[in-house]
Design an enzyme around this catalytic site. Sequence first.
Site, PDB file in Angstrom:
ATOM      1  CD  GLU A 165      -3.007  -1.150   2.216  1.00  0.00           C
ATOM      2  OE1 GLU A 165      -2.953  -0.284   3.093  1.00  0.00           O
ATOM      3  OE2 GLU A 165      -3.940  -1.963   2.129  1.00  0.00           O
ATOM      4  CD  GLU A 368      -3.447  -6.062   3.662  1.00  0.00           C
ATOM      5  OE1 GLU A 368      -4.334  -5.363   4.190  1.00  0.00           O
ATOM      6  OE2 GLU A 368      -2.237  -5.765   3.683  1.00  0.00           O
TER       7      GLU A 368
END
Length: 466
Positions: A165, A368
């Site tokens: 991220e 995720e």
Amino acid sequence: MTIKLPEDFFFGAAMSGPQTEGSYNVGGRLRSYWDMWSDKEISAFHNRVGSYVGNDMYHHYEEDIKLLKSMNFKSFRTSMQWTRLLDKNGKLNQEGAAWYHKLIDCANENGIDIYMNMYHFDMPEYLYERGGWENREVVDAYANFVRIAMEEFGQKVKYWFTFNEPIVEPEQQYLHGVWYPYEKNFKKSINVQYHITIAHCLAVNNFRKLEKAGKLCKGAKIGMINCFSPPYTKENPSSADLEAVKMTDGLHNRWWLEVVAHGRLPQDVLDKVQNDWNIEIVMQPGDQAIIAAGKVDWLGYNYYQPTRVQAPDSEFDENGMPCIAKPYIWPDRKMNVYRGWEIYPKGIYDFGMKIKEECPDLPFFISENGMGVEGEEGYMDENGTIQDDYRIEFVRDHLEWIAKSIDDGANCLGYHYWGAIDNWSWANAFKNRYGFIRVCLDKNYDRKEKKSASWIREVAKTNSFE
Ligand code: BGP
């Protein structure tokens, strides 16, 4: 109805070093940004629980790997902490390396593939003090860290990832003012985003060089993991609403997709930032060639919630900063109230199809997805097992849309559940629990299966579910 996933579709667990390992001050580990922030302002963390203990995986790793294996998982993503692997001179810290060798060996012995991510928001404190990602020298320091890690573990780790991220630090620290140093400065945020992009590309380049020199496992792959979120707007949008969607998508999603799939940055976003908003992105000669080398072998796609936006009230705020969009509250939304995130399983399909359209040659996996819930003790039965039917429903619904995206041509290879074992969640600390496995904080960090563990065990065994 039984839903079938492809036979070679894999299941696994996603976690990170700074959220699990703990043992923050042993074996020569350096202090991180999180240790620094915890010391400066412990009240910023839920129940005043700072970064120090993780879920004590440093001591529980053998048990944890066995638990993942028992759930029929094929892989486990964690991250290597820069602060544990290197000393302040950028040289290998032997004690830190020794622990990672033990972890990786244990996974390999148990037939679990380690997916090793090289950065999960965890800047060493001494580099943060030199400006962190604002400083181009830190970009080179990161590339050095990745090279040393690949040289050390290249023969036993097959799957490498440069960042988790990469959009989060620019936004949380420099744009939304949510994480220390709480700034709201688009110029800094976009320059940090640019530097992280260069850092990613240099790391890929190091991987390619080592691969060419035969220093990595056969079939080794390099990837990036990002939180992608399909942006939606209201029904009957104005052209300003659509522009807000386009720029949100451009800055959050396309920026990274274009780098990892095509080796370039999105020109319309650069034009908007540099020409319309007059904000300089500080580039160096040779950067274009660096970015061209940023293409990866596959992509990790984290999905939690959709983004819903509409046109901002004005183009610039009172400080002259551009306003990209403002939130749009969808009247039909269903919320995870503990996390404040919308639950919208179809979003995982929509973005999967976007990857298929915009990056047709790039395989990906869900890296995720998960549900964090506060006060899970309230769902404990008389045997002490958490009856987390809400988590089963959440995962099931997302898997259903993943199956549909594969049927419709998306090249999605697997699913990693976030926080398979409860772990420490940044400023939320242990507020929301994500795991299939509970971590008992009051009993020495003991592990205990929740109801969802036996459910996912069956799904991962058969690649099918009802
Ligand atoms: C992702 C991060 C993870 C993890 C997860 C859940 O964005 O990669 O590190 O924390 O979100 O979010 P949170 O822990 O904030 O509830």
